[in-house]
Design a protein around this motif. Structure first.
Motif, PDB file in Angstrom:
ATOM      1  N   SER A  22       0.939  -1.088  -0.057  1.00 31.39           N
ATOM      2  CA  SER A  22      -0.454   0.144   0.037  1.00 31.39           C
ATOM      3  C   SER A  22       0.856   0.992  -0.305  1.00 31.39           C
ATOM      4  O   SER A  22       2.183   1.353   0.401  1.00 31.39           O
ATOM      5  CB  SER A  22      -0.936  -0.468   1.765  1.00 31.39           C
ATOM      6  N   GLY A  23       0.290   2.258  -0.821  1.00 33.12           N
ATOM      7  CA  GLY A  23       1.428   3.723  -1.030  1.00 33.12           C
ATOM      8  C   GLY A  23       0.716   4.224   0.623  1.00 33.12           C
ATOM      9  O   GLY A  23      -0.115   4.162   0.886  1.00 33.12           O
ATOM     10  N   PRO A  24       1.786   5.449   0.089  1.00 35.21           N
ATOM     11  CA  PRO A  24       0.990   6.501   1.118  1.00 35.21           C
ATOM     12  C   PRO A  24      -0.064   7.654   1.456  1.00 35.21           C
ATOM     13  O   PRO A  24      -0.773   7.555   2.079  1.00 35.21           O
ATOM     14  CB  PRO A  24       2.230   7.490   1.132  1.00 35.21           C
ATOM     15  N   ASP A  25      -0.969   6.750   0.130  1.00 35.28           N
ATOM     16  CA  ASP A  25      -2.174   8.101  -0.031  1.00 35.28           C
ATOM     17  C   ASP A  25      -3.144   6.564  -0.050  1.00 35.28           C
ATOM     18  O   ASP A  25      -4.537   6.921  -0.417  1.00 35.28           O
ATOM     19  CB  ASP A  25      -1.819   8.062  -1.511  1.00 35.28           C
ATOM     20  N   ASN A  26      -3.031   5.098   0.453  1.00 36.45           N
ATOM     21  CA  ASN A  26      -4.140   4.020   0.041  1.00 36.45           C
ATOM     22  C   ASN A  26      -4.140   4.110  -0.591  1.00 36.45           C
ATOM     23  O   ASN A  26      -5.318   3.212  -0.819  1.00 36.45           O
ATOM     24  CB  ASN A  26      -4.935   4.322   1.383  1.00 36.45           C
ATOM     25  N   ARG A  70     -10.391  -6.438  -3.841  1.00 39.20           N
ATOM     26  CA  ARG A  70     -11.001  -4.974  -4.622  1.00 39.20           C
ATOM     27  C   ARG A  70     -10.350  -3.801  -4.497  1.00 39.20           C
ATOM     28  O   ARG A  70      -9.266  -3.838  -3.440  1.00 39.20           O
ATOM     29  CB  ARG A  70     -12.702  -4.298  -3.593  1.00 39.20           C
ATOM     30  N   ASP A  71     -10.706  -2.331  -4.860  1.00 39.76           N
ATOM     31  CA  ASP A  71     -10.481  -0.787  -4.357  1.00 39.76           C
ATOM     32  C   ASP A  71     -10.237  -0.620  -2.513  1.00 39.76           C
ATOM     33  O   ASP A  71     -11.754  -0.482  -2.398  1.00 39.76           O
ATOM     34  CB  ASP A  71     -10.386   0.088  -5.007  1.00 39.76           C
ATOM     35  N   SER A  72      -9.346  -0.450  -2.521  1.00 39.24           N
ATOM     36  CA  SER A  72      -9.018   0.194  -1.014  1.00 39.24           C
ATOM     37  C   SER A  72      -9.736   1.231  -0.750  1.00 39.24           C
ATOM     38  O   SER A  72     -10.588   1.941   0.105  1.00 39.24           O
ATOM     39  CB  SER A  72      -7.935   0.108  -0.337  1.00 39.24           C
ATOM     40  N   LYS A  73      -9.888   2.295  -1.776  1.00 38.80           N
ATOM     41  CA  LYS A  73     -10.498   4.104  -1.990  1.00 38.80           C
ATOM     42  C   LYS A  73     -11.769   3.683  -1.977  1.00 38.80           C
ATOM     43  O   LYS A  73     -12.486   5.099  -1.695  1.00 38.80           O
ATOM     44  CB  LYS A  73      -9.778   4.958  -2.567  1.00 38.80           C
TER      45      LYS A  73
END
Length: 71
Positions: A18-22, A38-41
């Protein structure tokens, strides 16, 4: 073949990459015979459901650089 599962009962976990921007994907472990992704956003949005074999082939292809990423 179409498979469905109860999203509300699933336990989701984020990718360790996971990147810093989730910006990442989440997977639901423990769903018999499939791996939901799924897309975490967008946790209330749709998910893709893969067989374990198909997901393994995808991960292997990413690691092999077949999509221009990974390695």
């Amino acid at each position: 073949m179409t498979r469905t599962f109860d999203h509300s009962a699933a336990t989701w976990r984020k990718s360790s990459f996971s990147g810093p921007d989730n910006e990442c994907v989440e997977v639901a472990d423990g769903v018999a015979g499939v791996l939901p992704v799924r897309d975490s956003k967008d946790p209330l949005g749709p998910s893709l459901v893969f067989t374990h074999e198909a997901w393994g082939a995808f991960v292997a292809a990413v690691r092999a650089g077949e999509f221009g990423v990974g390695g």
